[in-house]
Design a protein around this motif. Structure first.
Motif, PDB file in Angstrom:
ATOM      1  N   ALA A  11      -5.339   6.634  -0.892  1.00 25.82           N
ATOM      2  CA  ALA A  11      -4.457   5.510  -0.554  1.00 25.82           C
ATOM      3  C   ALA A  11      -4.580   4.489  -1.678  1.00 25.82           C
ATOM      4  O   ALA A  11      -5.663   4.311  -2.249  1.00 25.82           O
ATOM      5  N   CYS A  63       0.837  -1.194   0.000  1.00 24.69           N
ATOM      6  CA  CYS A  63       0.000   0.000   0.000  1.00 24.69           C
ATOM      7  C   CYS A  63       0.873   1.246   0.000  1.00 24.69           C
ATOM      8  O   CYS A  63       1.999   1.234   0.508  1.00 24.69           O
ATOM      9  N   VAL A  88      -3.581   5.044   4.959  1.00 24.89           N
ATOM     10  CA  VAL A  88      -3.000   3.843   4.361  1.00 24.89           C
ATOM     11  C   VAL A  88      -3.305   2.615   5.213  1.00 24.89           C
ATOM     12  O   VAL A  88      -3.660   1.546   4.696  1.00 24.89           O
ATOM     13  N   CYS A 121      -3.665   0.471  -2.731  1.00 22.24           N
ATOM     14  CA  CYS A 121      -3.218  -0.854  -2.310  1.00 22.24           C
ATOM     15  C   CYS A 121      -3.286  -1.816  -3.491  1.00 22.24           C
ATOM     16  O   CYS A 121      -4.117  -1.651  -4.392  1.00 22.24           O
ATOM     17  N   ARG A 152       0.469   5.900  -1.061  1.00 19.77           N
ATOM     18  CA  ARG A 152      -0.407   7.059  -1.117  1.00 19.77           C
ATOM     19  C   ARG A 152      -0.092   7.904  -2.342  1.00 19.77           C
ATOM     20  O   ARG A 152       1.065   7.978  -2.771  1.00 19.77           O
TER      21      ARG A 152
END
Length: 227
Positions: free
Chosen positions: A189, A178, A209, A191, A180
């Protein structure tokens, strides 16, 4: 005895051995065990080298066996986003479908997939906390390398992705990371997960996050199934 007196048998078979003592005669004080060409230190080094080579070979075979088992376990995957998941509701409006199709098409253009999907989830508790999900299925030999490539592509699209770190992948294993990013649409965020049968990414508006990582694991467990 002169050569003239040697019999024909002696000429053929050679002289008969002379027995001088009951004990074996040591003809030389040279110890073959200490010879560089004998069975001394050089042979021990060779035995050690062979042992090391054998151990390394067995470890390599075990690693290959483990990798083969992991690939076989992970390669057959389905991704099906349900209507409701982890407190979110799938947004099936025309606008959301258009956004999802755009994300899916862009994602599929960057990686060769057997099947790709894209969807938008909204949070009934906060309409500003939209979740964009896109991914697909295919056989991946090096999941982490492919996931890192997708993060680099996301950085190219959004300007940059920062604070990328590995997070727990959950029950399906593989690798999950993950980070940002910021853009015209605000702060997100990002992932992603990858295993030997699938790869997917999620963009989470107005979430940290850490919160996004936990939510992404829940999404994965509700969307991904294996044969």
């Amino acid at each position: 005895m002169s050569d003239a007196h040697l019999t024909e048998r002696q000429l053929i078979e050679g002289p008969e051995p002379v027995e001088l003592t009951d004990e074996p005669i040591r003809l030389s004080t040279h110890d073959p065990e200490r010879s560089p060409q004998g069975r001394g230190p050089m042979s021990r080094r060779r035995r050690i080298a062979l042992t090391v080579a054998l151990v390394v070979g067995l470890a390599g075979a075990a690693a290959l066996g483990t990798a083969g088992w992991r690939i076989a376990r992970e390669k057959d995957v389905r991704l099906d986003p349900p209507g409701h998941l982890a407190g979110l509701t799938r947004d099936d409006s025309d606008r959301a479908r258009s956004t999802a199709d755009y994300l899916r098409a862009g994602f599929a253009a960057d990686i060769d997939l057997d099947r790709s999907i894209g969807t938008v989830y909204r949070d009934p508790a906060d309409e500003k906390r939209t979740v964009l999900f896109f991914g697909g299925t295919t056989l991946l030999w090096q999941p982490e390398r492919d996931l890192d490539s997708l993060f680099r592509l996301m950085a190219d699209e959004t300007g940059r992705v920062t604070d990328v770190r590995t997070v727990p992948a959950g029950k399906y294993g593989g690798v999950m990371k993950c980070g940002r990013t910021s853009g015209d649409g605000g702060d997100f965020a990002i992932c992603g997960w990858a295993d030997h049968g699938s790869v997917a990414m999620g963009m989470f508006a107005n979430r940290s996050v850490d919160d996004s990582a936990g939510l992404f694991r829940q999404l994965r467990e509700g969307i991904q199934t294996r044969d």
